[in-house]
Design a protein around this motif. Structure first.
Motif, PDB file in Angstrom:
ATOM      1  N   ALA A 116      15.983   5.357  56.592  1.00  0.00           N
ATOM      2  CA  ALA A 116      16.347   5.911  55.280  1.00  0.00           C
ATOM      3  C   ALA A 116      16.226   7.429  55.288  1.00  0.00           C
ATOM      4  O   ALA A 116      17.089   8.137  54.748  1.00  0.00           O
ATOM      5  CB  ALA A 116      15.458   5.311  54.192  1.00  0.00           C
ATOM      6  N   TYR A 117      15.176   7.928  55.900  1.00  0.00           N
ATOM      7  CA  TYR A 117      14.999   9.381  56.010  1.00  0.00           C
ATOM      8  C   TYR A 117      16.178  10.014  56.743  1.00  0.00           C
ATOM      9  O   TYR A 117      16.737  11.010  56.291  1.00  0.00           O
ATOM     10  CB  TYR A 117      13.686   9.696  56.743  1.00  0.00           C
ATOM     11  CG  TYR A 117      13.549  11.143  57.132  1.00  0.00           C
ATOM     12  CD1 TYR A 117      13.273  12.102  56.177  1.00  0.00           C
ATOM     13  CD2 TYR A 117      13.713  11.546  58.452  1.00  0.00           C
ATOM     14  CE1 TYR A 117      13.169  13.447  56.531  1.00  0.00           C
ATOM     15  CE2 TYR A 117      13.598  12.869  58.818  1.00  0.00           C
ATOM     16  CZ  TYR A 117      13.332  13.818  57.851  1.00  0.00           C
ATOM     17  OH  TYR A 117      13.233  15.143  58.191  1.00  0.00           O
ATOM     18  N   LEU A 118      16.554   9.435  57.877  1.00  0.00           N
ATOM     19  CA  LEU A 118      17.676   9.980  58.649  1.00  0.00           C
ATOM     20  C   LEU A 118      18.976   9.942  57.848  1.00  0.00           C
ATOM     21  O   LEU A 118      19.743  10.909  57.858  1.00  0.00           O
ATOM     22  CB  LEU A 118      17.839   9.211  59.957  1.00  0.00           C
ATOM     23  CG  LEU A 118      16.743   9.415  61.002  1.00  0.00           C
ATOM     24  CD1 LEU A 118      17.002   8.509  62.204  1.00  0.00           C
ATOM     25  CD2 LEU A 118      16.641  10.873  61.413  1.00  0.00           C
ATOM     26  N   VAL A 119      19.220   8.856  57.135  1.00  0.00           N
ATOM     27  CA  VAL A 119      20.441   8.732  56.334  1.00  0.00           C
ATOM     28  C   VAL A 119      20.475   9.800  55.255  1.00  0.00           C
ATOM     29  O   VAL A 119      21.498  10.463  55.042  1.00  0.00           O
ATOM     30  CB  VAL A 119      20.552   7.316  55.721  1.00  0.00           C
ATOM     31  CG1 VAL A 119      21.611   7.253  54.638  1.00  0.00           C
ATOM     32  CG2 VAL A 119      20.837   6.293  56.810  1.00  0.00           C
ATOM     33  N   VAL A 120      19.363  10.002  54.574  1.00  0.00           N
ATOM     34  CA  VAL A 120      19.317  10.994  53.490  1.00  0.00           C
ATOM     35  C   VAL A 120      19.499  12.407  54.037  1.00  0.00           C
ATOM     36  O   VAL A 120      20.293  13.190  53.515  1.00  0.00           O
ATOM     37  CB  VAL A 120      17.995  10.881  52.694  1.00  0.00           C
ATOM     38  CG1 VAL A 120      17.817  12.047  51.744  1.00  0.00           C
ATOM     39  CG2 VAL A 120      17.952   9.571  51.930  1.00  0.00           C
TER      40      VAL A 120
ATOM     41  N   LEU B 179      11.319  13.692  53.585  1.00  0.00           N
ATOM     42  CA  LEU B 179      10.242  13.351  54.510  1.00  0.00           C
ATOM     43  C   LEU B 179       9.017  12.867  53.732  1.00  0.00           C
ATOM     44  O   LEU B 179       8.452  11.806  54.027  1.00  0.00           O
ATOM     45  CB  LEU B 179       9.884  14.553  55.380  1.00  0.00           C
ATOM     46  CG  LEU B 179       8.950  14.280  56.548  1.00  0.00           C
ATOM     47  CD1 LEU B 179       9.308  15.175  57.713  1.00  0.00           C
ATOM     48  CD2 LEU B 179       7.507  14.496  56.181  1.00  0.00           C
ATOM     49  N   LEU B 180       8.625  13.627  52.724  1.00  0.00           N
ATOM     50  CA  LEU B 180       7.453  13.242  51.938  1.00  0.00           C
ATOM     51  C   LEU B 180       7.682  11.934  51.182  1.00  0.00           C
ATOM     52  O   LEU B 180       6.784  11.084  51.109  1.00  0.00           O
ATOM     53  CB  LEU B 180       7.074  14.364  50.974  1.00  0.00           C
ATOM     54  CG  LEU B 180       6.581  15.654  51.648  1.00  0.00           C
ATOM     55  CD1 LEU B 180       6.390  16.753  50.604  1.00  0.00           C
ATOM     56  CD2 LEU B 180       5.305  15.412  52.419  1.00  0.00           C
TER      57      LEU B 180
ATOM     58  N   PHE C 218      12.006  22.863  60.525  1.00  0.00           N
ATOM     59  CA  PHE C 218      12.718  21.582  60.489  1.00  0.00           C
ATOM     60  C   PHE C 218      12.439  20.773  61.756  1.00  0.00           C
ATOM     61  O   PHE C 218      12.097  19.599  61.701  1.00  0.00           O
ATOM     62  CB  PHE C 218      14.227  21.819  60.344  1.00  0.00           C
ATOM     63  CG  PHE C 218      15.054  20.574  60.529  1.00  0.00           C
ATOM     64  CD1 PHE C 218      15.249  19.715  59.463  1.00  0.00           C
ATOM     65  CD2 PHE C 218      15.615  20.256  61.757  1.00  0.00           C
ATOM     66  CE1 PHE C 218      16.000  18.555  59.629  1.00  0.00           C
ATOM     67  CE2 PHE C 218      16.361  19.109  61.932  1.00  0.00           C
ATOM     68  CZ  PHE C 218      16.557  18.256  60.862  1.00  0.00           C
ATOM     69  N   TRP C 219      12.602  21.404  62.911  1.00  0.00           N
ATOM     70  CA  TRP C 219      12.407  20.708  64.182  1.00  0.00           C
ATOM     71  C   TRP C 219      10.950  20.325  64.388  1.00  0.00           C
ATOM     72  O   TRP C 219      10.649  19.242  64.905  1.00  0.00           O
ATOM     73  CB  TRP C 219      12.914  21.559  65.345  1.00  0.00           C
ATOM     74  CG  TRP C 219      14.383  21.786  65.266  1.00  0.00           C
ATOM     75  CD1 TRP C 219      15.017  22.963  65.009  1.00  0.00           C
ATOM     76  CD2 TRP C 219      15.416  20.806  65.393  1.00  0.00           C
ATOM     77  NE1 TRP C 219      16.372  22.778  64.981  1.00  0.00           N
ATOM     78  CE2 TRP C 219      16.648  21.465  65.216  1.00  0.00           C
ATOM     79  CE3 TRP C 219      15.423  19.441  65.639  1.00  0.00           C
ATOM     80  CZ2 TRP C 219      17.860  20.794  65.283  1.00  0.00           C
ATOM     81  CZ3 TRP C 219      16.637  18.776  65.705  1.00  0.00           C
ATOM     82  CH2 TRP C 219      17.832  19.450  65.522  1.00  0.00           C
TER      83      TRP C 219
ATOM     84  N   ILE D 207       7.112  15.808  64.765  1.00  0.00           N
ATOM     85  CA  ILE D 207       5.842  15.177  64.376  1.00  0.00           C
ATOM     86  C   ILE D 207       6.113  13.823  63.723  1.00  0.00           C
ATOM     87  O   ILE D 207       5.464  12.813  64.048  1.00  0.00           O
ATOM     88  CB  ILE D 207       5.038  16.103  63.435  1.00  0.00           C
ATOM     89  CG1 ILE D 207       4.570  17.344  64.185  1.00  0.00           C
ATOM     90  CG2 ILE D 207       3.855  15.356  62.831  1.00  0.00           C
ATOM     91  CD1 ILE D 207       3.982  18.416  63.296  1.00  0.00           C
ATOM     92  N   TYR D 208       7.072  13.783  62.801  1.00  0.00           N
ATOM     93  CA  TYR D 208       7.411  12.528  62.124  1.00  0.00           C
ATOM     94  C   TYR D 208       7.887  11.492  63.138  1.00  0.00           C
ATOM     95  O   TYR D 208       7.467  10.333  63.104  1.00  0.00           O
ATOM     96  CB  TYR D 208       8.459  12.792  61.051  1.00  0.00           C
ATOM     97  CG  TYR D 208       8.761  11.619  60.143  1.00  0.00           C
ATOM     98  CD1 TYR D 208       7.884  10.559  59.974  1.00  0.00           C
ATOM     99  CD2 TYR D 208       9.944  11.574  59.426  1.00  0.00           C
ATOM    100  CE1 TYR D 208       8.164   9.502  59.124  1.00  0.00           C
ATOM    101  CE2 TYR D 208      10.244  10.533  58.569  1.00  0.00           C
ATOM    102  CZ  TYR D 208       9.356   9.493  58.433  1.00  0.00           C
ATOM    103  OH  TYR D 208       9.649   8.448  57.592  1.00  0.00           O
TER     104      TYR D 208
END
Length: 142
Positions: A21-25, A44-45, A110-111, A116-117
């Motif tokens: 979901a994070y990647l899609v958003v 991310l949060l 960003f990177w 980390i995520y």
């Protein structure tokens, strides 16, 4: 199915969709901008927080669906938990070292945040898979 085995499944099932979901958003909100300029902090949060809440809710629902299931944590559960943590932990370390090197090299936040995520997600997924596999097949004897 023991309490710890249910937890391993829940965390595994929650981690992957949350990261997806994070990647899609993030990728969906680029609008032709470079990836490093993506708006990532909020998603991310929200996905990390949402994954935590979803895991808690899922554990409560699974426990309520089978209230007579064992809530006891025995030596086998502790061994499997330790093994899964040992298998997954290196990904947190790799992510942290990569983020440190990126920060030293003055990379975009960003990177750094995303590596980390990704390290956390890989740790949860690989450790969860290890736990599920061992629960299904038995603790390896060294």
């Amino acid at each position: 199915m023991t309490l710890e085995q249910r937890r391993a499944w829940v965390r595994l099932v929650v981690a992957l969709p949350a990261y997806a979901a994070y990647l899609v958003v993030v990728l969906g909100g680029l609008d032709g901008r470079p990836l490093a300029e993506a708006s990532y902090a909020g998603p991310l949060l929200w996905t990390v927080g949402g994954a935590i809440v979803a895991a808690i809710v899922a554990e409560v629902v699974v426990a309520a669906a089978n209230p007579k299931a064992s809530q006891v944590k025995d030596d086998r559960d502790r061994e499997i938990g330790r093994l899964g943590d040992q298998v997954g932990q290196p990904f947190v370390v790799i992510g942290a070292v990569a983020a440190m090197l990126m920060a030293v090299a003055d990379w975009s936040p960003f990177w750094i945040a995303n590596v980390i995520y990704l390290g956390f997600v890989l740790s949860a997924v690989v450790g969860g898979v290890a736990k599920v596999v061992v629960y299904r097949g038995g603790v390896p004897q060294w």
